[in-house]
Each structure stands twice: as C-alpha cells, then as structure tokens.
Design an enzyme around this catalytic site. Structure first.
Site, mmCIF file in Angstrom:
data_model
loop_
_atom_site.group_PDB
_atom_site.id
_atom_site.type_symbol
_atom_site.label_atom_id
_atom_site.label_comp_id
_atom_site.label_asym_id
_atom_site.label_seq_id
_atom_site.Cartn_x
_atom_site.Cartn_y
_atom_site.Cartn_z
ATOM 1 N N ASN A 105 0.827 -1.224 0.000
ATOM 2 C CA ASN A 105 0.000 0.000 0.000
ATOM 3 C C ASN A 105 0.857 1.269 0.000
ATOM 4 O OD1 ASN A 105 0.922 0.198 2.614
ATOM 5 N ND2 ASN A 105 -1.049 -0.259 3.574
ATOM 6 N N LEU A 106 2.174 1.095 0.062
ATOM 7 C CA LEU A 106 3.138 2.209 0.011
ATOM 8 C C LEU A 106 2.959 3.203 1.163
ATOM 9 C CD1 LEU A 106 3.531 2.974 -3.830
ATOM 10 C CD2 LEU A 106 4.889 1.455 -2.378
ATOM 11 N N GLY A 160 6.230 1.587 2.552
ATOM 12 C CA GLY A 160 7.095 1.077 1.485
ATOM 13 C C GLY A 160 7.445 2.185 0.496
ATOM 14 N N ASN A 170 -4.022 -4.251 11.220
ATOM 15 C CA ASN A 170 -3.139 -4.364 10.058
ATOM 16 C C ASN A 170 -2.302 -5.642 10.063
ATOM 17 O OD1 ASN A 170 -2.176 -2.908 7.643
ATOM 18 N ND2 ASN A 170 -0.204 -3.129 8.668
ATOM 19 N N TYR A 200 2.583 -5.101 19.301
ATOM 20 C CA TYR A 200 3.264 -5.487 18.062
ATOM 21 C C TYR A 200 3.590 -6.982 18.083
ATOM 22 C CZ TYR A 200 7.071 -6.313 14.804
ATOM 23 O OH TYR A 200 7.875 -6.865 13.838
ATOM 24 N N PHE A 230 15.583 -11.479 14.022
ATOM 25 C CA PHE A 230 16.184 -10.659 15.070
ATOM 26 C C PHE A 230 16.393 -9.259 14.473
ATOM 27 C CE2 PHE A 230 16.613 -13.313 18.857
ATOM 28 C CZ PHE A 230 15.909 -14.395 18.373
ATOM 29 N N HIS A 235 15.505 2.612 14.567
ATOM 30 C CA HIS A 235 16.459 1.522 14.798
ATOM 31 C C HIS A 235 17.872 2.023 15.045
ATOM 32 C CE1 HIS A 235 13.147 -0.584 12.624
ATOM 33 N NE2 HIS A 235 13.289 -1.298 13.723
ATOM 34 N N ARG A 261 21.999 -7.165 21.249
ATOM 35 C CA ARG A 261 21.076 -7.645 20.224
ATOM 36 C C ARG A 261 21.842 -8.505 19.222
ATOM 37 N NH1 ARG A 261 18.249 -6.185 23.452
ATOM 38 N NH2 ARG A 261 16.466 -4.786 23.446
HETATM 39 N N1 UDP Z 1 18.783 1.966 20.932
HETATM 40 C C1 UDP Z 1 19.438 3.090 21.457
HETATM 41 N N2 UDP Z 1 19.224 4.290 20.848
HETATM 42 C C2 UDP Z 1 18.429 4.429 19.734
HETATM 43 C C3 UDP Z 1 17.798 3.289 19.195
HETATM 44 C C4 UDP Z 1 18.009 2.066 19.835
HETATM 45 O O1 UDP Z 1 20.152 3.006 22.450
HETATM 46 O O2 UDP Z 1 18.265 5.569 19.235
HETATM 47 C C5 UDP Z 1 19.006 0.656 21.556
HETATM 48 C C6 UDP Z 1 17.722 -0.009 22.048
HETATM 49 O O3 UDP Z 1 17.459 0.376 23.379
HETATM 50 C C7 UDP Z 1 18.060 -1.483 21.904
HETATM 51 C C8 UDP Z 1 19.019 -1.549 20.721
HETATM 52 O O4 UDP Z 1 19.518 -0.208 20.564
HETATM 53 O O5 UDP Z 1 18.761 -1.922 23.043
HETATM 54 C C9 UDP Z 1 18.357 -1.978 19.426
HETATM 55 O O6 UDP Z 1 17.195 -1.205 19.235
HETATM 56 P P1 UDP Z 1 16.368 -1.204 17.888
HETATM 57 O O7 UDP Z 1 15.245 -0.206 18.063
HETATM 58 O O8 UDP Z 1 17.288 -1.015 16.735
HETATM 59 O O9 UDP Z 1 15.785 -2.674 17.784
HETATM 60 P P2 UDP Z 1 14.911 -3.558 18.811
HETATM 61 O O10 UDP Z 1 15.876 -4.528 19.419
HETATM 62 O O11 UDP Z 1 14.277 -2.640 19.793
HETATM 63 O O12 UDP Z 1 13.932 -4.233 17.908
#
Ligand code: UDP
Length: 335
Positions: free
Chosen positions: A36-37, A40, A97, A146, A174, A194, A226
């Site tokens: 649906n852009l 995207g 959604n 989510y 992940f 992210h 992570r």
């Molecule tokens: N994080 C951070 N600062 C940011 C964004 C993320 O310190 O501006 C940290 C967040 O707390 C997590 C890790 O980076 O520990 C990865 O976060 P992200 O949102 O990329 O992915 P998630 O694991 O939450 O899906």
C-alpha cells in the site's frame, strides 16, 4: 529450483521485503508485489520484471483478481506495521493491520487452494526471554501489541494448517541491518527508530546526537545486546523457505539470527571504525520494554532450511549500512 510459478510478495516495497524481491527475481522467479506504500517505497522495486500493485492485503477483490491472473504458488507476507511504541498507544491499528488484514488474505488463499505461506514473524514474539540464546521452543510471551499481533498470526497459521492444510514458514527475525551489495536499496524508515541507522544519522548530522537508552543493564558494558542480522541473509532465508514448502517440506517456525550478541556500545565503536568519524552520544535512561539481551539460537534454520547467516561480523553489517547512507541516495529513496 522446485517451483517457478509466480509468487505474491505483500509488503515487497518495504525494507526486508524489497531485498527478498530482488533476490527472488535474480533467481528467475516471477514476483508480484502488493504494497500500500504507506511505509514502502516505489523506488525500492528496481527490477524491470517485478510488477508492483498498489493496494491493501485485505482487499479481497483485488487479491482474488491477482490470484486469477497469476495463479500464485505461494505468498510471502511482509506487509505489517512495526513500531513497538506506536503499537502500545494505538493497539487496534496493529491488530487490524498485522492480524486482521492477513486473515482476509488467508481467506482468499483458502478459497483458491493456495497452501504455501512464508510469514515475517519476529523475535518480539518471545518477549523477555527466560534464557539466551533463544531456542524456538522458548515460551512466547510478547510484551507489547506489536509482538502479540505477530504471534496471533502464527497461531492463525497453525490452525489453518490443521483445518485446511496450509503450510507455513514463520521466520522470526532478530535485528535486520545492512543494504544490498550494489547499494541500490537499503533501510529507509520514517520515522527511523532503529539503532544502526540512527547511529549513522548522528554521524552525518541528520540528527544532533544518538541517545543511548540505558547504561545499567546486566551486560558486560551496561548497554543492551542484540543479534544483528544482515538483510541479504534474511532474504536468502525466505527463498529457501519457499523452496522448502514447494518441495513438500513441513511447516517450520525458526529464528533468523547470527547467534552473535553485539552491544549498543559495540555498534557505536564499529560505526566510528567504519566511518572514521566520532559519534555524538548522549547516555540516557532505559527505553521501556527493552529486554537486556536478545540473541538467537539459529540452529533450527540450518537444520531445516540449510540456512546460515553469511554476515556474522558486526563491522560487515555496519559497512553495508554505511554504503547506503554514504551512497547516491544518502539513505533515502528519492520519491
Ligand atoms: N537503541 C538506542 N538508541 C536508539 C535506538 C536504539 O540506544 O536511538 C538501543 C535499544 O534500546 C536497543 C538496541 O539499541 O537496546 C536496538 O534497538 P532497535 O530499536 O534497533 O531494535 P529492537 O531490538 O528494539 O527491535
């Protein structure tokens, strides 16, 4: 290749979807994208042979007409919203959604007899893991709407299998990162939340600094750990999942990760090493809902799909993400 019939890719103009579409097209498969852009990008579809249909996954008349025209052998379903914070404040948007709309798609699949479904699930379905690395049999107790909206669809798929023989591959990603080897497509979210793209935005001055969310976690350097997985590796897993289902393989639910844990501070160090620039950082409070450590045990994907991450070095991952941000598009699609 066991199956050359067309594939429907929902959300194929998004980040992971568009990389998967390119891989599938490069393998000579006929791909139709339904997107649906909303999040995207038209510019993320770069292959001439790939048809982009702009529309909703839950538009049953549209989906029916696409099945009638192309006779899809399988659906790869990416289309979803993925902002955890927004899912807490607007849960119905996510259940609508991410759960209700794909149910409408599944109803059409049942109607037309298409029984192969590859689903982009998430490690967020595990919630705060009891143990790491996480194996697929770990309890799934998501801690936000989510994660619950995705887990509910996993349940729906299992029930459809029992009722009418749908086979599915639920791929629990992940932390996706990186861009395509030629730098033509990459990660472009608005807003961008992210870690890796935000560290790069801090380096280029697009944001004034990076906020590090928490330095008092029970990890060696106090920041969250992570499992960062390259988007090209994720795409490869989808292609393998399609082959697995087309070859008559059983349904599978598996983690897609490297099994290597990387802290926030280690990402910052890697960005500084790759770009040769200092990251402006502010250390702050924890972000609500962040588990200290998320790490995949990736052995099942290897066993069942013959899949293993090729990029395991975090520097590799950051170099790839930087190629997109430092490339001609400067990390954003033109449209
Ligand atoms: N994080 C951070 N600062 C940011 C964004 C993320 O310190 O501006 C940290 C967040 O707390 C997590 C890790 O980076 O520990 C990865 O976060 P992200 O949102 O990329 O992915 P998630 O694991 O939450 O899906």
């Amino acid at each position: 290749m066991p199956n050359q019939a067309p594939i429907l890719v929902t959300g194929g103009a998004g980040y992971i979807g568009s990389h998967t579409v390119r891989l599938l097209a490069s393998q000579g498969r006929k791909v139709v994208v339904l997107d649906n852009l909303v999040y995207g990008h038209r510019g993320a579809i770069v292959d001439d042979g790939v048809e982009l249909v702009v529309g909703e996954v839950g538009d049953q008349d549209l989906v029916r007409s696409l099945f009638a025209k192309h006779g899809f052998a399988a659906v790869v379903h990416f289309a979803a919203y993925a902002y955890v914070g927004e899912s807490v404040t607007d849960p119905l948007k996510y259940y609508q959604n991410n759960t209700a709309e794909p149910i409408k798609l599944l109803q059409v699949m049942q109607e037309v007899g298409c029984r192969n479904f590859v689903f982009s699930s998430t490690c967020a379905t595990y919630g705060v893991p009891e143990a790491v690395p996480i194996v697929e049999s770990n309890p799934q107790n998501p801690i936000n709407p989510y994660g619950r909206s995705k887990l509910m669809l996993e349940w729906v798929l299992a029930d459809c299998e029992r009722a009418w023989g749908l086979r599915s591959a639920c791929l629990r990603y992940f932390n996706a990162s990186g861009c395509s080897p030629d730098g033509r497509i990459g990660e472009d979210h608005d807003p961008e939340t992210h870690l890796i793209p935000r560290v790069l935005m801090a380096v280029t001055g697009e944001i004034p600094h990076l906020d590090v969310f928490g330095t008092d976690y029970p990890t060696p350097d106090g920041t969250c750990i992570r499992d960062y997985i390259h988007v090209g590796d994720l795409a490869d897993a989808h292609a393998r999942a399609l082959d697995h289902l087309a070859g008559g393989g059983d349904s599978v639910r598996c983690n897609l990760g490297t099994g290597v844990g990387v802290s926030v501070k280690e990402i910052i160090d890697a960005v500084e090493a790759v770009t040769g620039r200092k990251v402006p950082v502010k250390y702050g409070e924890r972000r609500e809902g962040d588990p200290p450590q998320l790490l995949a045990d990736p052995r099942l994907a290897k066993e069942v799909l013959g899949w293993e991450a090729q990029h395991k070095d975090v520097r590799d991952m950051v170099e790839s993400a930087w190629a997109w941000v430092d490339g001609p598009h400067k990390g954003h699609f033109p449209e």
